[in-house]
Design an enzyme around this catalytic site. Structure first.
Site, PDB file in Angstrom:
ATOM      1  N   THR A 183       0.817  -1.220   0.000  1.00 27.50           N
ATOM      2  CA  THR A 183       0.000   0.000   0.000  1.00 27.50           C
ATOM      3  C   THR A 183       0.850   1.270   0.000  1.00 27.50           C
ATOM      4  O   THR A 183       0.307   2.368  -0.037  1.00 27.50           O
ATOM      5  CB  THR A 183      -0.894   0.040   1.253  1.00 27.50           C
ATOM      6  N   LYS A 184       2.168   1.126   0.071  1.00 26.58           N
ATOM      7  CA  LYS A 184       3.023   2.306   0.230  1.00 26.58           C
ATOM      8  C   LYS A 184       3.212   3.061  -1.093  1.00 26.58           C
ATOM      9  O   LYS A 184       2.866   2.556  -2.155  1.00 26.58           O
ATOM     10  CB  LYS A 184       4.391   1.884   0.797  1.00 26.58           C
ATOM     11  N   ASN A 185       3.828   4.248  -0.995  1.00 18.71           N
ATOM     12  CA  ASN A 185       3.970   5.093  -2.194  1.00 18.71           C
ATOM     13  C   ASN A 185       4.793   4.413  -3.275  1.00 18.71           C
ATOM     14  O   ASN A 185       4.646   4.698  -4.459  1.00 18.71           O
ATOM     15  CB  ASN A 185       4.600   6.439  -1.828  1.00 18.71           C
TER      16      ASN A 185
END
Ligand code: PLP
Length: 381
Positions: A183-185
């Protein structure tokens, strides 16, 4: 209502990532090797730091940061109460006591006054978390840690692109830890990175991350010929593979353009939700750059639905949401192990009880974003 479920935190994966994974699959070398070493170099170049070591999670990065810098049993590390449990679990894995600190609002990050209140002769480090992508106001914290001879281990899991007073991540703490969780950038599915200017710690982290062996697998099996290794400490299995790095190499190249897309989505939310009974997130001080990782909205008292009711109503409209986070001290393990109770950290409890994150990914189309806006308006009208 939208037909399919809008997953919270969907990654933005393009053909480049897919082609690179296929190339690695066909190359004969899938483990830690040339692509991981390239990712380390390119990540360091992006931040303008000297060293970076790829690992298989930010949790591993935090754990190794403490081990390599000599923090251990009998020590205390101060952590914000509003963060993901991994920040604290890594402290516990090291055999160290985590000391929880309340956050300050509106930043949502660790309060310097709380740090001062909690320092004891056993305190060794502070772990500021750049929550939601908002860079922590580091100058007051650095002033405290310098005065008390403490280390700063930065948890930048949400904040690769954040800038604090012209300084990028990796230039604020003594060691900085990053996450490449889905889910991270930027993602490698699971993965993380550690950066530090301290060469001795970096050398130890490299060895700790792969069984405590003096040479990694690529330097043993590559076309330069077999090399013997020695085990110099009982290390961990925290290495990143070339298969994961194949995704990371392209995700890294897209960081800035994906940030621009999240900026557009952030503005659409700001414009279209401002008349609802919600406290919208702040992008912080003008001189800084927020990494725009999470758009976390606080449900006001006058709202017809409370936070959980709103999440449920959005779910029924096929919109996925998340909670970042429930105040950590209220989880059974931490309250039982350390004697924390309701009321100990009021700011963190208030945010933890009333905040939800709505989808914010460069993978979202304008139509997806309008679906979120319309659903929120219908729920709260
Ligand atoms: C603030 C924070 N710290 C640490 C972590 C742990 O990252 P990882 O899943 O890469 O171990 C996360 C992951 O969600 C996080 O949000």
């Amino acid at each position: 209502m939208r037909k399919n479920f809008l997953v919270f935190g969907s990654p933005c994966i393009g053909q480049e990532e897919i082609d690179e994974v296929v190339d690695t699959m066909r190359s004969g070398w899938l483990g830690t090797g040339p692509k991981t070493h390239r990712l380390e170099k390119e990540f360091a170049r992006y931040l303008g730091v000297k060293n970076s070591v790829a690992v298989n999670s930010c949790t591993a990065a935090l754990h190794l940061s403490m081990l390599a810098s000599g923090i251990g049993p009998g020590d205390e590390v101060i952590v914000p109460d509003l963060t993901f449990c991994a920040t604290v679990n890594a402290v516990i894995h090291t055999g160290v006591r985590p000391v929880f600190a309340d956050i300050k609002i509106p930043d949502m990050t660790i309060s310097p006054d709380e740090i001062l209140r909690l320092i004891t002769p056993r305190t060794k480090a502070i772990i500021p978390v750049h929550l939601y992508g908002n860079p922590v106001d580091m100058d007051p914290i650095r002033e405290i840690t310098d005065r008390h001879g403490l280390m700063i281990i930065d948890d930048a899991a949400h904040a690769i692109e954040a800038i604090y007073k012209n300084r990028k991540m990796g230039h604020l703490g003594d060691i900085t830890c990053f996450s490449f969780y889905i889910t991270k950038n930027m993602t490698t599915v699971e993965g993380g990175m550690v950066t530090s200017e301290n060469e001795e710690w970096i050398d130890k982290i490299k060895i700790y991350a792969l069984h405590g062996m003096s040479k990694d697998a690529w330097s043993r099996f590559s076309d330069k010929g077999y090399k013997h290794y020695q085990v110099v400490m009982p290390g961990y299995k925290y290495n990143m593979t070339d298969l994961q790095s194949s995704i990371g190499l392209h995700q890294l190249k897209k960081l800035e353009t994906n940030l621009l897309r999240r900026q557009e989505i952030w503005k659409m939310y700001d414009d279209e939700l401002k008349d609802l009974p919600l406290e919208l997130p702040s992008i912080g001080r003008k001189e800084n750059r927020h990494a725009l990782h999470l758009y976390a909205i606080r449900v006001k008292k006058e709202s017809p639905l409370d936070r959980d009711e709103l999440m449920n109503a959005l779910f029924l409209k096929n919109i996925g949401t998340g909670v970042h986070y429930t105040a950590l001290h209220l989880h059974p393990y931490y309250s039982q192990a350390y004697g924390y109770k309701q009321g100990d950290f009021p700011a963190s409890e208030m945010v933890g009880d009333t905040t939800l994150s709505i989808p914010l990914s460069a993978a979202l189309t304008d139509e997806d974003v309008w679906d979120v806006i319309k659903a929120l308006r219908e729920c709260l009208k």
